[in-house]
Design an enzyme around this catalytic site. Structure first.
Site, mmCIF file in Angstrom:
data_model
loop_
_atom_site.group_PDB
_atom_site.id
_atom_site.type_symbol
_atom_site.label_atom_id
_atom_site.label_comp_id
_atom_site.label_asym_id
_atom_site.label_seq_id
_atom_site.Cartn_x
_atom_site.Cartn_y
_atom_site.Cartn_z
ATOM 1 N N HIS A 1 -9.672 15.606 -65.761
ATOM 2 C CA HIS A 1 -10.119 14.435 -65.336
ATOM 3 C C HIS A 1 -11.182 14.036 -66.356
ATOM 4 C CE1 HIS A 1 -10.788 10.846 -62.962
ATOM 5 N NE2 HIS A 1 -12.305 11.098 -63.311
ATOM 6 N N LYS B 1 -9.986 13.294 -54.703
ATOM 7 C CA LYS B 1 -8.485 13.281 -55.105
ATOM 8 C C LYS B 1 -8.050 14.252 -55.869
ATOM 9 C CE LYS B 1 -9.151 9.351 -57.364
ATOM 10 N NZ LYS B 1 -10.574 8.837 -57.001
ATOM 11 N N ARG C 1 -17.139 -0.232 -53.862
ATOM 12 C CA ARG C 1 -18.125 -0.039 -54.689
ATOM 13 C C ARG C 1 -18.200 -1.009 -56.066
ATOM 14 N NH1 ARG C 1 -16.661 5.587 -56.321
ATOM 15 N NH2 ARG C 1 -18.315 5.333 -57.545
ATOM 16 N N SER D 1 -15.935 10.769 -54.826
ATOM 17 C CA SER D 1 -14.562 10.164 -55.331
ATOM 18 C C SER D 1 -13.506 10.816 -56.191
ATOM 19 C CB SER D 1 -14.979 8.851 -55.893
ATOM 20 O OG SER D 1 -13.722 8.028 -56.315
ATOM 21 N N ASP E 1 -11.300 7.035 -49.881
ATOM 22 C CA ASP E 1 -11.702 6.874 -51.306
ATOM 23 C C ASP E 1 -11.075 5.414 -51.692
ATOM 24 O OD1 ASP E 1 -13.077 7.806 -53.823
ATOM 25 O OD2 ASP E 1 -10.847 7.792 -54.526
#
Length: 426
Positions: free
Chosen positions: A85, A190, A171, A186, A164
């Protein structure tokens, strides 16, 4: 009747207190089902931004986000699973060559990706410039492709961490995107819910990143690495520079084209360097430390893996990519050396040209973007091309010219070189 109220939970955090496990479980679950209103969760998110969270609170908040939906079971996949990520950047197409490369080396990569927003690009937007490619897969399609091809890049399913999904959108419109506890929970909710066995994080630092300073990036990375370990996911993070765009292409189709160059054994040096650095970390985390990803780029296995992945999701890897109707080249006005190419400004420029979106529902142009001709340290003469703007209309070109006016700095001396990979946190 509930033992808690949203106002009481907000007050605890507003006053600098520590939320109990029960309070966190209740507020996340109640917000997901609509009992806690958006304005109440907005107030809590702002309190978290200003007051912070303890490691225990962040861990519990992440667990509550995971518990709001389903958790994928990848135990039936024969290969070791590992994901990556990135916290988002400009020209950051690394997921595109990295996913098939790591799959070509023997791991399975379940890559759930997102779309661009503001100055940062989105992996799904880039891939959707390939004719026929689809981002949405069922859970069965996802696991089947992971087993057959070893590589999947797709959108997260609606059942994965729904809390989320709601909070992320909130947000974005309430000025609380930068809250490190909320960023960490967040991302990790996931990634943990998708069922991967290991995870490598690319935490960006610099003008084009959400984390502008090294201490903030280090805190975010440390928080996420600890969250992964607490949930049984082997996690490591690299802090990488995002003061300058990655590669030369900033956009959608043009970043796919640059990806193909990398998979063909060429491509920009910085893109290749970071792709290989992350691939080695992923393979080590997956228990395959002796496999050389550079060899898979040289011998064509990574390209074969890419083509199989694109075909499996309905795309045509041989189809021509979209080309912009309008272009404009900006040239150097003096002799010298390129001292800076500001990532944030160039990201905004690509957005103005149509490659990005201001709201999630906005359409994006597949062909729009910026192609750099020079990077920091390159010498230039008057009239040399610095960068090229691409868009679907002349009006967009005008917007891009205005946005990019100060993006490239030409000076008398070359800047001191900076490392691409700054630090490793495990």
């Amino acid at each position: 009747m509930s033992a808690f109220t949203a106002v009481d939970v907000i007050r605890v955090k507003r006053d600098g207190g520590v939320l109990s496990d029960a309070q966190i479980d209740w507020v996340v679950e109640a917000y997901t089902r609509g009992e806690v209103a958006d304005e109440q969760m907005s107030a809590l998110a702002m309190a978290i931004l200003l007051r912070g969270m303890t490691p225990g609170e962040i861990a519990r908040w992440t667990a509550a986000m995971i518990a709001s939906g389903e958790r994928l079971d990848l135990s039936g996949v024969s290969r070791p699973t590992v994901d990556k990520h990135s916290t988002g950047g400009v020209g950051d197409k690394i997921t595109l060559p990295l996913t098939p490369l790591v799959a070509a080396c023997g791991a399975a990569v379940p890559q759930l990706s997102g779309r661009g927003l503001g100055h940062t690009g989105g992996t799904l937007d880039k891939l959707e410039s390939i004719p026929g490619w689809r981002a949405v897969l069922s859970n069965d399609e996802f696991t089947a492709q992971l087993g057959d091809v070893g590589a999947v890049i797709c959108a997260a399913g609606a059942g994965l961490a729904p809390a989320d999904r709601k909070l992320y959108a909130l947000r974005d419109v309430t000025g609380t995107v930068e809250a490190i506890p909320l960023i960490a929970s967040s991302i990790m909710s996931k990634k943990i819910a998708e069922g991967t066995g290991a995870l490598v994080l690319d935490v960006k630092v610099g003008s084009g990143a959400f984390m502008k300073s090294l201490p903030d990036a280090r805190e975010l990375a440390r928080t996420m690495v600890d969250l992964g370990g607490a949930h049984g996911v082997r996690t490591v993070a690299l802090l990488t520079d995002m003061s300058t765009p990655l590669g030369y292409a900033i956009g959608n189709a043009i970043e796919v084209d640059e990806t193909l160059q990398v998979l063909d054994g060429a491509g920009p040096a910085d893109v290749v360097e970071l792709t290989l650095a992350l691939a080695r970390e992923m393979l080590t985390a997956a228990g395959l430390p002796d496999v050389d990803p550079a060899e898979a780029l040289r011998d064509g296995r990574a390209m074969d893996s890419w083509r199989a992945m694109i075909r499996a999701q309905g795309g045509d890897p041989d189809a021509p990519l979209p080309i912009a109707a309008e272009t404009e080249t900006v040239r150097a006005e003096r002799d010298g050396v390129v001292a800076a190419v500001d990532a944030y400004t160039m990201g905004l420029t690509a957005w103005r040209l149509g490659a990005g979106r201001a709201r999630k529902e906005d359409p994006v142009s597949a062909a729009a973007g910026v192609v750099l001709h020079k990077k920091p340290g390159d010498p230039v003469r008057v009239g040399d091309p610095l960068y090229e703007l691409r868009a679907d209309s002349a009006a967009r070109i005008a917007d891009g010219l205005a946005a990019a006016a100060d993006a490239v700095v030409v000076a008398d001396r070359a800047p001191a070189p900076t490392p691409l990979v700054i630090e490793r946190i495990a």
